[in-house]
Design an enzyme around this catalytic site. Structure first.
Site, PDB file in Angstrom:
ATOM      1  N   GLU A 173       0.838  -1.194   0.000  1.00 20.40           N
ATOM      2  CA  GLU A 173       0.000   0.000   0.000  1.00 20.40           C
ATOM      3  C   GLU A 173       0.875   1.246   0.000  1.00 20.40           C
ATOM      4  O   GLU A 173       2.083   1.167   0.257  1.00 20.40           O
ATOM      5  CB  GLU A 173      -0.936  -0.006   1.210  1.00 20.40           C
ATOM      6  CG  GLU A 173      -1.916  -1.160   1.203  1.00 20.40           C
ATOM      7  CD  GLU A 173      -2.925  -1.106   2.347  1.00 20.40           C
ATOM      8  OE1 GLU A 173      -2.900  -0.114   3.117  1.00 20.40           O
ATOM      9  OE2 GLU A 173      -3.718  -2.057   2.474  1.00 20.40           O
ATOM     10  N   SER A 228      17.165  -4.712  -0.237  1.00 25.25           N
ATOM     11  CA  SER A 228      18.347  -5.417   0.252  1.00 25.25           C
ATOM     12  C   SER A 228      18.432  -5.345   1.775  1.00 25.25           C
ATOM     13  O   SER A 228      18.852  -6.299   2.434  1.00 25.25           O
ATOM     14  CB  SER A 228      19.609  -4.816  -0.378  1.00 25.25           C
ATOM     15  OG  SER A 228      19.624  -5.054  -1.776  1.00 25.25           O
ATOM     16  N   GLY A 285      30.927   1.597 -23.331  1.00 23.23           N
ATOM     17  CA  GLY A 285      31.306   2.995 -23.500  1.00 23.23           C
ATOM     18  C   GLY A 285      30.109   3.856 -23.868  1.00 23.23           C
ATOM     19  O   GLY A 285      29.011   3.661 -23.351  1.00 23.23           O
ATOM     20  N   GLN A 295      29.423   0.249 -18.954  1.00 27.48           N
ATOM     21  CA  GLN A 295      30.778   0.803 -18.948  1.00 27.48           C
ATOM     22  C   GLN A 295      31.625   0.191 -20.061  1.00 27.48           C
ATOM     23  O   GLN A 295      32.376   0.895 -20.749  1.00 27.48           O
ATOM     24  CB  GLN A 295      31.429   0.538 -17.596  1.00 27.48           C
ATOM     25  CG  GLN A 295      32.661   1.389 -17.323  1.00 27.48           C
ATOM     26  CD  GLN A 295      32.322   2.852 -17.116  1.00 27.48           C
ATOM     27  OE1 GLN A 295      31.246   3.182 -16.647  1.00 27.48           O
ATOM     28  NE2 GLN A 295      33.245   3.729 -17.499  1.00 27.48           N
ATOM     29  N   GLU A 323      10.020  -7.661  -3.741  1.00 32.99           N
ATOM     30  CA  GLU A 323      10.044  -8.728  -2.727  1.00 32.99           C
ATOM     31  C   GLU A 323      10.904  -8.326  -1.524  1.00 32.99           C
ATOM     32  O   GLU A 323      11.483  -9.177  -0.847  1.00 32.99           O
ATOM     33  CB  GLU A 323      10.553 -10.058  -3.315  1.00 32.99           C
ATOM     34  CG  GLU A 323       9.788 -10.538  -4.525  1.00 32.99           C
ATOM     35  CD  GLU A 323       8.379 -10.994  -4.209  1.00 32.99           C
ATOM     36  OE1 GLU A 323       7.992 -10.946  -3.033  1.00 32.99           O
ATOM     37  OE2 GLU A 323       7.675 -11.381  -5.134  1.00 32.99           O
TER      38      GLU A 323
END
Length: 383
Positions: free
Chosen positions: A128, A367, A340, A337, A364
């Site tokens: 929510e 971290s 480039g 990277q 979910e």
């Protein structure tokens, strides 16, 4: 312990998913991304392949496969398009798996065949506006009125909110903050008072439809309750153990896709009369990516093994999700990277992997949430 050797069936399933992604997804990836188009017709086709009912037993018209095959299919699809992988994961591991895991036999017979074949698309609602990871603080409420429950409130960031034919939603039926004060309901599209909001404009995963669900005096019959009244949150927590494996497998596919396109580009692009792969800086980046992707898969496969053998998977699922999602972000960043300036353009796939990967560290549970789960579990090991 997981056996890393693929069975003949696993090889066939991997080849089937890979060919499907190459033929039916890859040519349209950027078109769907640019338009934020959710290709319902693609998911109907995936239903024919068994990809929308991977874990559902054959008696309910599902594929009757295990988490190992599920991980493989998600890996191959997400390697081509994270958006499609996300929708496959949400349909299989949330809506469909909630019904498979906790619904009555009558409810399973009614809904699983339609979901497993993609005749119906499924959604699942917990989050929510004011309660993301703090699900206990949800404000969407169901009040009993005879044989019906009257629901008022809303859910946000719901995958397939607009296109879904049926949704499993968890709402508060008791006191706020009580983990036994929430209940899961099955609600079909078209139920009066049950509507979806506009599509959310997202950074990545743009072909996976995301919107809000609204409940305005929505009357749902008591027969639509999944399990016991008050058990919805407990069911959700158990379901999210498997959901973490899903997002980990999604992350694995995105990381692998980013790595493979960077590897190919580094062996084609020349600077100073040599392939850029031959520069140590580039080759070391690729070596790190390959190593971390391999480690991610081992964590995910072990979690899948525990799930398939009905063992507790809370810690291992959180570890797999935490590590794989962060590897997906790192690998996609390094892929840009290595490309480039071209990595910053939509002419190469690296930028899309970069945009899609970040959701994997959020969906979910962030971290930080995964670390909390892991820390809680490892503390139990203290004698």
């Amino acid at each position: 312990m997981y056996n890393a050797k693929d069975t003949e069936q696993m090889v066939m399933i991997r080849e089937s998913a890979r060919e499907f992604a190459k033929t039916h997804i890859k040519p349209f990836v950027m078109e769907w991304d640019e338009k934020q188009y959710f290709p319902v017709e693609l998911f109907k086709k995936m239903g024919d392949y068994g990809f929308m009912g991977i874990l559902v037993p054959e008696k309910y018209h599902g594929a009757g496969l295990t988490y190992q095959e599920y991980i493989t299919i998600l890996d191959e699809i997400s390697k081509v398009c994270g958006s499609i992988g996300l929708s496959v994961a949400a349909h299989n591991s949330l809506c469909t798996n909630h019904i498979l895991s906790f619904a009555s036999e009558e409810q399973k017979e009614k809904y699983l065949p339609k979901l497993a074949t993609a005749e119906w698309i499924g959604a699942w609602g917990l989050t929510e506006t004011g309660s993301g990871s703090d699900a206990g603080g949800m404000t969407t409420v169901a009040v009993q009125d005879g044989d019906y429950w009257v629901i008022n409130g809303s859910k946000i960031f719901i995958t397939h909110a607009i296109s879904a034919d049926v949704a499993v939603v968890i709402v508060r039926t008791g006191e706020k903050g009580d983990k036994h004060g929430m209940t899961a309901f099955i609600i079909e599209k078209g139920t009066p008072g049950f509507t979806a909001g506009k599509k959310i404009d997202k950074l990545g995963m743009r072909a996976s439809e995301t919107a809000s669900l609204f409940f305005d005096n929505c009357r749902v019959h008591k027969d639509q309750v999944i399990g016991e009244v008050g058990n919805g949150f407990v069911q959700a927590l158990k379901l999210l153990d498997g959901g973490r494996i899903s997002i980990a497998a999604l992350s694995l596919g995105i990381a692998r896709g980013a790595y493979e396109c960077a590897l190919q580009y580094s062996n084609e692009r020349e600077q100073f009369n040599q392939k850029i792969f031959d520069f140590q800086d580039v080759s070391f980046k690729l070596a790190d990516m390959a190593t971390k992707i391999e480690a991610s898969e081992l964590l995910i496969r072990q979690a899948g093994y525990l799930k398939d053998t009905n063992q507790k998977v809370t810690k291992e699922g959180a570890m797999a999700k935490l590590y794989a999602s962060e590897v997906a972000v790192e690998a996609s960043n390094e892929s840009v990277q290595i490309h480039g300036g071209y990595g910053f353009t939509k002419d190469f796939p690296a930028e899309k992997f970069f945009r899609d990967a970040k959701l994997c560290t959020i969906g979910e549970g962030t971290s930080a949430i995964q670390k909390m789960v892991i820390a809680r579990e490892i503390r139990k090991d203290v004698k």
